[in-house]
Design an enzyme around this catalytic site. Structure first.
Site, PDB file in Angstrom:
ATOM      1  N   GLY A 110       0.840  -1.192   0.000  1.00  0.00           N
ATOM      2  CA  GLY A 110       0.000   0.000   0.000  1.00  0.00           C
ATOM      3  C   GLY A 110       0.868   1.233   0.000  1.00  0.00           C
ATOM      4  N   ASP A 111       0.291   2.335   0.394  1.00  0.00           N
ATOM      5  CA  ASP A 111       1.012   3.606   0.456  1.00  0.00           C
ATOM      6  C   ASP A 111       1.639   3.966  -0.882  1.00  0.00           C
ATOM      7  OD1 ASP A 111       0.333   3.646   3.128  1.00  0.00           O
ATOM      8  OD2 ASP A 111       2.233   2.786   3.767  1.00  0.00           O
TER       9      ASP A 111
ATOM     10  N   GLY B 229      -0.341   5.450  -3.425  1.00  0.00           N
ATOM     11  CA  GLY B 229      -1.141   6.481  -4.071  1.00  0.00           C
ATOM     12  C   GLY B 229      -2.231   5.935  -4.978  1.00  0.00           C
TER      13      GLY B 229
ATOM     14  N   GLY C 286      -5.310   5.028  -4.272  1.00  0.00           N
ATOM     15  CA  GLY C 286      -6.598   5.671  -4.004  1.00  0.00           C
ATOM     16  C   GLY C 286      -6.700   7.048  -4.623  1.00  0.00           C
TER      17      GLY C 286
ATOM     18  N   ALA D 207      -5.650   0.595   5.831  1.00  0.00           N
ATOM     19  CA  ALA D 207      -4.986   1.743   5.217  1.00  0.00           C
ATOM     20  C   ALA D 207      -6.064   2.723   4.774  1.00  0.00           C
ATOM     21  CB  ALA D 207      -4.126   1.282   4.048  1.00  0.00           C
TER      22      ALA D 207
ATOM     23  N   HIS E 158      -6.987   6.505   2.202  1.00  0.00           N
ATOM     24  CA  HIS E 158      -6.507   7.704   1.545  1.00  0.00           C
ATOM     25  C   HIS E 158      -7.471   8.846   1.834  1.00  0.00           C
ATOM     26  CE1 HIS E 158      -9.237   5.924  -1.401  1.00  0.00           C
ATOM     27  NE2 HIS E 158      -9.422   7.138  -1.854  1.00  0.00           N
TER      28      HIS E 158
END
Length: 141
Positions: free
Chosen positions: A12-13, A15, A17, A39, A41
């Site tokens: 994840g993390d 971008g 979303g 997680a 956004h």
């Protein structure tokens, strides 16, 4: 009919979303096919600032059908809180713009408890869980 898939290369993390939010105005259907509420956004629009964890960001677009697919770790308690937050800020979430797969697996309260117990057991060697029950959920699934 045009299709677009946004797929991450790791966890994840990345971008994803934000990219979905950017592209959703061009599509009729937005599907979240996997993952859980560990997680998220942030989406900022005319309704305010929203931290989405389970809902696809297409939920802000009129005439877009949003689907939570069978790979989603469906945490009904947190999904309800997210829907209530959007509704309180004037964003309508209805059966017409949000569909949930009848094959989505449910994240249960004991998944969160097991996650917390494991993190506490590991003490200084924690694996960095968000304590949302994702690892125990996928273990059960």
């Amino acid at each position: 009919m045009a299709n677009c898939a946004i797929v991450g290369i790791n966890w994840g993390d990345e971008g994803k979303g934000r990219m979905v939010d950017l592209l959703t105005e061009q599509y009729d259907i937005v599907v979240r096919y996997q993952g859980g509420g560990n997680a998220g956004h942030t989406v900022i629009n005319e309704h305010g600032s929203f931290a989405l964890h389970l809902l696809p960001s297409g939920i802000f677009r009129k005439n877009v059908v949003n689907i939570l697919g069978n790979g989603v770790a469906l945490d009904c308690e947190n999904l309800w809180k997210e829907i209530e937050d959007l509704n309180s800020k004037g964003v309508s979430v209805t059966p017409e713009n949000l569909k949930v797969s009848d094959r989505a697996s449910l994240l249960m309260p004991w998944h969160r408890e097991l996650d917390c117990l494991e993190e506490d057991r590991l003490k200084g060697k924690k694996f960095g869980s968000t304590r949302q029950g994702i690892a125990p959920f996928y273990s059960d699934k």
